[in-house]
Design a protein around this motif. Structure first.
Motif, PDB file in Angstrom:
ATOM      1  N   TRP A   1      38.433  31.588  39.388  1.00 21.30           N
ATOM      2  CA  TRP A   1      38.973  32.143  38.123  1.00 21.30           C
ATOM      3  C   TRP A   1      40.375  31.275  37.937  1.00 21.30           C
ATOM      4  CZ3 TRP A   1      35.355  35.164  39.697  1.00 21.30           C
ATOM      5  CH2 TRP A   1      34.264  35.602  38.894  1.00 21.30           C
TER       6      TRP A   1
ATOM      7  N   HIS B   1      39.252  36.326  31.978  1.00 20.12           N
ATOM      8  CA  HIS B   1      37.830  36.394  31.160  1.00 20.12           C
ATOM      9  C   HIS B   1      37.878  37.813  30.788  1.00 20.12           C
ATOM     10  CE1 HIS B   1      36.449  38.354  35.702  1.00 20.12           C
ATOM     11  NE2 HIS B   1      37.267  38.800  35.126  1.00 20.12           N
TER      12      HIS B   1
ATOM     13  N   GLN C   1      35.774  45.560  30.650  1.00 18.12           N
ATOM     14  CA  GLN C   1      34.649  46.609  31.123  1.00 18.12           C
ATOM     15  C   GLN C   1      35.232  47.750  31.454  1.00 18.12           C
ATOM     16  OE1 GLN C   1      31.955  44.970  33.870  1.00 18.12           O
ATOM     17  NE2 GLN C   1      31.386  42.994  32.716  1.00 18.12           N
TER      18      GLN C   1
ATOM     19  N   ARG D   1      42.921  29.880  32.040  1.00 15.34           N
ATOM     20  CA  ARG D   1      42.411  29.424  33.360  1.00 15.34           C
ATOM     21  C   ARG D   1      43.362  28.027  33.642  1.00 15.34           C
ATOM     22  NH1 ARG D   1      36.536  30.559  34.344  1.00 15.34           N
ATOM     23  NH2 ARG D   1      36.245  32.700  33.141  1.00 15.34           N
TER      24      ARG D   1
ATOM     25  N   GLN E   1      36.052  34.078  24.912  1.00 12.92           N
ATOM     26  CA  GLN E   1      34.840  34.326  25.585  1.00 12.92           C
ATOM     27  C   GLN E   1      34.450  35.432  24.887  1.00 12.92           C
ATOM     28  OE1 GLN E   1      35.407  35.385  29.746  1.00 12.92           O
ATOM     29  NE2 GLN E   1      34.598  33.489  30.485  1.00 12.92           N
TER      30      GLN E   1
ATOM     31  N   GLU F   1      32.064  38.970  25.522  1.00 15.37           N
ATOM     32  CA  GLU F   1      31.807  39.569  26.503  1.00 15.37           C
ATOM     33  C   GLU F   1      30.961  40.859  25.872  1.00 15.37           C
ATOM     34  OE1 GLU F   1      32.756  39.179  29.734  1.00 15.37           O
ATOM     35  OE2 GLU F   1      31.895  41.005  30.781  1.00 15.37           O
TER      36      GLU F   1
ATOM     37  N   PHE G   1      27.652  37.298  41.047  1.00 13.64           N
ATOM     38  CA  PHE G   1      29.058  37.802  40.526  1.00 13.64           C
ATOM     39  C   PHE G   1      29.319  39.052  41.437  1.00 13.64           C
ATOM     40  CE2 PHE G   1      27.381  35.401  36.944  1.00 13.64           C
ATOM     41  CZ  PHE G   1      28.492  34.584  36.781  1.00 13.64           C
TER      42      PHE G   1
ATOM     43  N   PHE H   1      30.678  41.696  40.252  1.00 15.22           N
ATOM     44  CA  PHE H   1      30.571  42.955  39.510  1.00 15.22           C
ATOM     45  C   PHE H   1      29.249  43.345  38.923  1.00 15.22           C
ATOM     46  CE2 PHE H   1      31.312  39.797  36.020  1.00 15.22           C
ATOM     47  CZ  PHE H   1      32.190  38.839  36.579  1.00 15.22           C
ATOM     48  N   THR H   2      28.486  42.385  38.939  1.00 17.66           N
ATOM     49  CA  THR H   2      27.112  42.732  38.761  1.00 17.66           C
ATOM     50  C   THR H   2      26.068  42.766  39.880  1.00 17.66           C
ATOM     51  OG1 THR H   2      27.007  40.357  37.950  1.00 17.66           O
ATOM     52  CG2 THR H   2      27.070  42.078  36.099  1.00 17.66           C
TER      53      THR H   2
ATOM     54  N   GLY I   1      27.355  33.703  32.126  1.00 20.54           N
ATOM     55  CA  GLY I   1      27.016  34.815  33.214  1.00 20.54           C
ATOM     56  C   GLY I   1      26.584  36.039  32.804  1.00 20.54           C
TER      57      GLY I   1
ATOM     58  N   GLY J   1      24.473  40.023  33.978  1.00 19.98           N
ATOM     59  CA  GLY J   1      23.756  40.746  34.794  1.00 19.98           C
ATOM     60  C   GLY J   1      23.819  42.499  34.669  1.00 19.98           C
TER      61      GLY J   1
ATOM     62  N   ALA K   1      25.943  43.506  31.400  1.00 17.66           N
ATOM     63  CA  ALA K   1      27.168  42.775  30.795  1.00 17.66           C
ATOM     64  C   ALA K   1      26.764  41.415  30.650  1.00 17.66           C
ATOM     65  CB  ALA K   1      28.122  43.028  31.764  1.00 17.66           C
TER      66      ALA K   1
ATOM     67  N   GLY L   1      28.903  37.466  29.847  1.00 22.42           N
ATOM     68  CA  GLY L   1      30.036  36.823  29.383  1.00 22.42           C
ATOM     69  C   GLY L   1      29.954  35.404  29.155  1.00 22.42           C
TER      70      GLY L   1
HETATM   71  N1  DAH Z   1      33.433  36.862  33.844  1.00 18.22           N
HETATM   72  C1  DAH Z   1      32.422  35.978  34.148  1.00 18.22           C
HETATM   73  C2  DAH Z   1      33.278  34.573  34.091  1.00 18.22           C
HETATM   74  O1  DAH Z   1      34.285  34.354  33.159  1.00 18.22           O
HETATM   75  C3  DAH Z   1      31.177  35.629  33.137  1.00 18.22           C
HETATM   76  C4  DAH Z   1      30.417  36.800  33.377  1.00 18.22           C
HETATM   77  C5  DAH Z   1      29.449  36.821  34.444  1.00 18.22           C
HETATM   78  C6  DAH Z   1      30.394  37.794  32.560  1.00 18.22           C
HETATM   79  C7  DAH Z   1      28.406  38.103  34.453  1.00 18.22           C
HETATM   80  C8  DAH Z   1      29.572  39.131  32.895  1.00 18.22           C
HETATM   81  C9  DAH Z   1      28.728  39.169  33.770  1.00 18.22           C
HETATM   82  O2  DAH Z   1      29.756  40.130  32.037  1.00 18.22           O
HETATM   83  O3  DAH Z   1      27.732  40.040  33.714  1.00 18.22           O
HETATM   84  O4  DAH Z   1      32.961  33.462  34.502  1.00 18.22           O
END
Ligand code: DAH
Length: 343
Positions: free
Chosen positions: A155, A176, A181, A202, A215, A217, A255, A257-258, A288, A290, A311, A313
């Protein structure tokens, strides 16, 4: 030197100027009085040879005379110029419409945010906003990235050193929109259909990455949510935003978180899916997505045995660059009207 004589000279000069009837006459008078051999010039030349007490007084008087004559000449010239204006030919159309000042328009990024908002609100999503300066807790910790976990390196986060919290950790410029979430889950309102569009930061800068970007989401949490809901929503977005013949493809990825996690591709906007130099075999990478990790649901106070969610993004600039075939993200933040006026 005689004061009276000087005063006479001044009166004579001014009355001749007032009587003059043309620019040429005025010019002749200027030469006669103020020219190199003019009467007033000659007078001024004599001043240095006077004795000191006379010199001061006479110097002042002679200079006053010079200035008065110059002024009279300038006034007379102006009056001559005004006389030349032909009143019958000069006119003003008081009914003519005024000139409109140039009007700008909404920036392409703002327009895209509006369009994305409309696409998702049409199918029941609610647009939300969360802090731009965020705690590590929401950006990483609650998303299954413990301190020092290598996944954080992806990130390129910008930290704010001065702000630290015992529980929430360091503060960061939101890297992000996934930071929203767990905040959304903490509202304790189910089901969730969240659309979080926000600035992200970033440490990056090249043709496709800017240090500040947007972004969007999505987060959906409800009973019985599965991958088909995610895929259907992605296809819906691709068709609404890129065109009705567009498809999406999901590829396994990772990822924190997914689970499972995917990278999402969309039919190449350049070749229409046949395959070209810009794409990978007919596909362009969108972002991304998931199924929300059970631990993330737990962190948000939601029972993963009863609820599930998906989710995604994506980058706002990224999708608009794909649609409009813009080669460099920096064009969007440069303020160059030659670029901006094309949209
Ligand atoms: N937050 C991730 C990024 O900035 C992108 C992302 C990936 C968002 C998977 C999501 C997800 O909600 O399920 O690279």
């Amino acid at each position: 030197m005689d004061i009276n004589k000087i005063q006479n000279l001044k009166n004579q000069a001014i009355s001749s100027i007032l009587e003059a009837k043309s620019d040429r006459e005025l010019e002749e008078l200027r030469i006669a009085f103020l020219g190199r051999k003019g009467e007033i010039t000659q007078l001024l030349k004599k001043i240095p040879s006077l004795n000191s007490s006379e010199r001061k007084e006479m110097g002042q008087i002679a200079n006053d005379v010079k200035r008065a004559v110059e002024q009279a000449l300038a006034d007379a010239k102006k009056a001559e110029a005004v006389k030349k204006i032909d009143i019958d030919k000069e006119w003003l159309d008081v009914t003519a419409p005024g000139k409109k000042p140039p009007l700008g328009h909404i920036h392409l990024v703002t327009e895209t945010i509006k369009e994305i908002t409309e696409i998702f609100t049409k199918i029941g999503f609610t647009r939300v906003a969360y802090p731009e300066v965020e705690w590590d807790w929401y950006s990483f910790g609650r998303l299954n990235m413990p301190a020092n976990h290598p996944a954080r390196d992806e990130w390129e986060t910008l930290y704010i050193d001065k702000l630290k919290h015992k529980k929430y950790g360091r503060s960061v410029l939101t890297p992000h929109t996934s930071s929203g979430q767990v905040r959304e889950m903490e509202k304790r309102k189910l089901p969730i259909r969240m659309l979080n569009i926000a600035k992200c930061y970033r440490r990056q800068s090249n043709v496709s990455h800017a240090p500040m970007f947007y972004q969007f989401e999505t987060l959906v949490v409800d009973k019985g949510i599965n991958v088909t809901h995610l895929k259907g929503t992605l296809d819906y977005f691709a068709q609404q935003y890129f065109g009705k013949d567009q498809k999406t493809r999901i590829r396994p990825f990772h990822f924190q978180f997914t689970e499972p996690s995917f990278e999402v591709d969309v039919t190449c906007t350049v070749c229409g899916g046949k395959g070209c130099q810009v794409c990978k075999g007919g596909w362009l990478e969108l972002g991304g997505a998931g199924m929300v990790h059970p631990l993330v649901l737990k962190h948000g106070g939601i029972d993963p045995e009863k609820y599930s969610g998906f989710a995604s993004g994506f980058g706002v600039e990224r999708v608009l660059m794909m649609r409009h075939k813009i080669p460099d993200i920096r064009l969007l933040f440069g303020g160059d009207l030659r670029f901006l006026n094309q949209f």
